[in-house]
Design an enzyme around this catalytic site. Structure first.
Site, PDB file in Angstrom:
ATOM      1  N   HIS A   1      15.416 -15.546  32.981  1.00 20.95           N
ATOM      2  CA  HIS A   1      15.586 -14.189  33.522  1.00 20.95           C
ATOM      3  C   HIS A   1      17.023 -13.683  33.335  1.00 20.95           C
ATOM      4  CE1 HIS A   1      17.043 -14.737  38.010  1.00 20.95           C
ATOM      5  NE2 HIS A   1      17.670 -15.558  37.207  1.00 20.95           N
TER       6      HIS A   1
ATOM      7  N   GLY B   1      20.652 -25.720  31.540  1.00 19.72           N
ATOM      8  CA  GLY B   1      21.287 -24.767  32.452  1.00 19.72           C
ATOM      9  C   GLY B   1      21.096 -25.264  33.873  1.00 19.72           C
TER      10      GLY B   1
ATOM     11  N   SER C   1      26.866   2.048  37.924  1.00 20.19           N
ATOM     12  CA  SER C   1      27.286   3.420  37.702  1.00 20.19           C
ATOM     13  C   SER C   1      26.355   4.091  36.702  1.00 20.19           C
ATOM     14  CB  SER C   1      28.715   3.435  37.173  1.00 20.19           C
ATOM     15  OG  SER C   1      28.954   4.645  36.504  1.00 20.19           O
TER      16      SER C   1
ATOM     17  N   ASP D   1      24.441 -28.454  30.850  1.00 18.32           N
ATOM     18  CA  ASP D   1      24.999 -27.124  31.153  1.00 18.32           C
ATOM     19  C   ASP D   1      26.314 -26.981  30.390  1.00 18.32           C
ATOM     20  OD1 ASP D   1      26.044 -24.695  32.667  1.00 18.32           O
ATOM     21  OD2 ASP D   1      24.247 -25.075  33.841  1.00 18.32           O
TER      22      ASP D   1
ATOM     23  N   LYS E   1      15.105 -23.746  34.948  1.00 21.46           N
ATOM     24  CA  LYS E   1      14.943 -23.082  36.248  1.00 21.46           C
ATOM     25  C   LYS E   1      15.935 -21.920  36.373  1.00 21.46           C
ATOM     26  CE  LYS E   1      15.589 -23.442  41.177  1.00 21.46           C
ATOM     27  NZ  LYS E   1      16.956 -22.986  41.369  1.00 21.46           N
TER      28      LYS E   1
HETATM   29  N1  SAH Z   1      19.150 -23.928  36.859  1.00 25.01           N
HETATM   30  C1  SAH Z   1      20.166 -23.772  37.881  1.00 25.01           C
HETATM   31  C2  SAH Z   1      21.261 -22.745  37.514  1.00 25.01           C
HETATM   32  C3  SAH Z   1      20.757 -21.384  37.114  1.00 25.01           C
HETATM   33  S1  SAH Z   1      22.080 -20.242  36.758  1.00 25.01           S
HETATM   34  C4  SAH Z   1      19.539 -23.404  39.190  1.00 25.01           C
HETATM   35  O1  SAH Z   1      18.444 -22.885  39.213  1.00 25.01           O
HETATM   36  O2  SAH Z   1      20.156 -23.621  40.228  1.00 25.01           O
HETATM   37  C5  SAH Z   1      22.148 -20.293  35.003  1.00 25.01           C
HETATM   38  C6  SAH Z   1      22.872 -21.486  34.432  1.00 25.01           C
HETATM   39  O3  SAH Z   1      22.889 -21.344  32.999  1.00 25.01           O
HETATM   40  C7  SAH Z   1      24.326 -21.622  34.892  1.00 25.01           C
HETATM   41  O4  SAH Z   1      24.534 -22.895  35.448  1.00 25.01           O
HETATM   42  C8  SAH Z   1      25.120 -21.437  33.587  1.00 25.01           C
HETATM   43  O5  SAH Z   1      26.334 -22.192  33.548  1.00 25.01           O
HETATM   44  C9  SAH Z   1      24.120 -21.915  32.544  1.00 25.01           C
HETATM   45  N2  SAH Z   1      24.411 -21.445  31.183  1.00 25.01           N
HETATM   46  C10 SAH Z   1      24.841 -20.231  30.780  1.00 25.01           C
HETATM   47  N3  SAH Z   1      24.999 -20.210  29.448  1.00 25.01           N
HETATM   48  C11 SAH Z   1      24.678 -21.442  28.982  1.00 25.01           C
HETATM   49  C12 SAH Z   1      24.641 -22.038  27.677  1.00 25.01           C
HETATM   50  N4  SAH Z   1      24.979 -21.346  26.589  1.00 25.01           N
HETATM   51  N5  SAH Z   1      24.239 -23.346  27.577  1.00 25.01           N
HETATM   52  C13 SAH Z   1      23.892 -24.069  28.688  1.00 25.01           C
HETATM   53  N6  SAH Z   1      23.896 -23.540  29.946  1.00 25.01           N
HETATM   54  C14 SAH Z   1      24.288 -22.243  30.091  1.00 25.01           C
END
Ligand code: SAH
Length: 330
Positions: free
Chosen positions: A234, A173, A107, A196, A230
């Site tokens: 972003h 993550g 929005s 994660d 990975k």
């Molecule tokens: N690397 C994976 C997931 C990417 S999505 C792939 O490429 O398939 C981003 C990930 O960051 C999610 O799984 C989310 O749970 C994790 N994430 C978010 N905040 C986090 C934190 N504070 N510590 C660890 N992981 C986190």
């Protein structure tokens, strides 16, 4: 490592980019609607000559924290041919000029408010907290990530040099562990940890060389020779990304012992990418901006980020589809 052309998997990754372009094509409509509601075309029209981004932002009366977001909105509008870009002076300051006509997800009001993301505006909490509260949503998000990671199989067979000398790797993550499982099967002597949030990894079980650890990357990351990030950075703005990279630096071995951070993310190359590739990256940029306060970065922005986090050297290798591997050394 092969170039995109030499990679037999490149067709699949091109198809993946094509698919993403269509999945997120509604963002194009949302961006257009937003631009009209913000009155960007009217303002440019009545100004009668090119406007710089700060000039435009001040006329739009957007919240001061949203000037950079306006620039990214305009970047996609330029890419889609609704606005034209002109260089206005020798410092190559960029001015963006009119053309136009006339999005739902995004929005125009968001540009007027301080809330960092549309998720915060709508739910009063951040994206990861929203997922924690809504388990069904978290499950489908994790499945989406896992399906993207499944394609790693094709890409990673050409990446031997990246993982070869490592004894331990932590995938920060790493979600439900699809990428790390593929790496652990391909390199059976490499000890892999999927790290994660606790709620993401709690029901996963490992193997002889794959373990799961729950925690937050803003607090402490398990020690390993190298960290894999990975599709993580972003999701975050520069300030949070520097914090994550600093925690990674504390977790990895010294450079001469193989220490590095392996980042898999997009690198914006608007001038070099073909139209589809550029479009997918710019759509992801708006998606990241509006849902997570994250961003896709140009080579220059990656360089700045890595230097700010104290990395001495890095190497970018375009790998497949719309993403690259960036190896950053402490
Ligand atoms: N690397 C994976 C997931 C990417 S999505 C792939 O490429 O398939 C981003 C990930 O960051 C999610 O799984 C989310 O749970 C994790 N994430 C978010 N905040 C986090 C934190 N504070 N510590 C660890 N992981 C986190």
């Amino acid at each position: 490592m092969g170039s995109i052309q030499a990679n037999p998997a490149s067709e699949s990754f091109e198809a993946q980019a094509h698919l993403y372009k269509h999945i997120f094509s509604h963002i194009n409509g949302a961006v257009l609607k937003c631009a009209v509601q913000l009155r960007i075309p009217d303002i440019i029209h009545s100004h009668g000559q090119p406007l710089t981004i700060p000039q435009l932002a001040s006329k739009l009366e957007v919240h001061p924290t949203k000037t950079a977001s306006i620039e990214r909105l305009v970047r996609l509008l330029v890419h889609n041919g609704f606005l034209a870009e002109t260089k206005v002076n020798e410092e190559e300051q960029e001015g963006r000029r009119k053309h136009i006509l006339s999005l739902h997800l995004l929005s125009y009001l968001w540009f007027k408010e301080e809330e960092k993301t549309i998720v915060e505006s709508a739910f009063g909490l951040g994206f990861w907290d929203l997922l924690e509260r809504d388990h069904q949503y978290m499950k489908s998000f994790n499945e989406g990530m896992a399906s993207d990671s499944q394609m790693m199989n094709m890409a990673l067979r050409d990446c031997k040099s990246i993982f070869d000398k490592l004894e331990t790797l932590v995938d920060v993550g790493g979600g439900t562990g699809t990428t790390c499982r593929i790496i652990s099967e391909r390199y059976p002597n490499l000890k892999c940890i999927v790290f994660d949030l606790p709620q993401v990894v709690e029901s996963s079980s490992g193997s002889h060389n794959l373990t799961y650890v729950g925690g937050s990357m803003f607090e402490s990351i398990p020690f390993a020779d190298a960290v894999l990030l990975k599709w993580i950075l972003h999701n975050w703005d520069d300030e949070s990304s520097v914090k994550i990279l600093n925690k990674c630096k504390e977790a990895i071995s010294k450079k001469d012992e193989g220490g590095k951070v392996i980042i898999i993310d997009a690198v914006l190359k608007e001038k070099e990418d073909d139209n589809d590739m550029a479009q997918v990256k710019l759509l992801f940029d708006i998606l990241m901006m509006s849902t997570l306060n994250g961003k896709e970065r140009t080579e220059k922005e990656w360089n700045k980020l890595l230097v700010s986090a104290g990395f001495k050297h890095h190497k970018i290798t375009p790998l497949f589809g719309f993403r690259s591997i960036i190896e950053a050394y402490p």
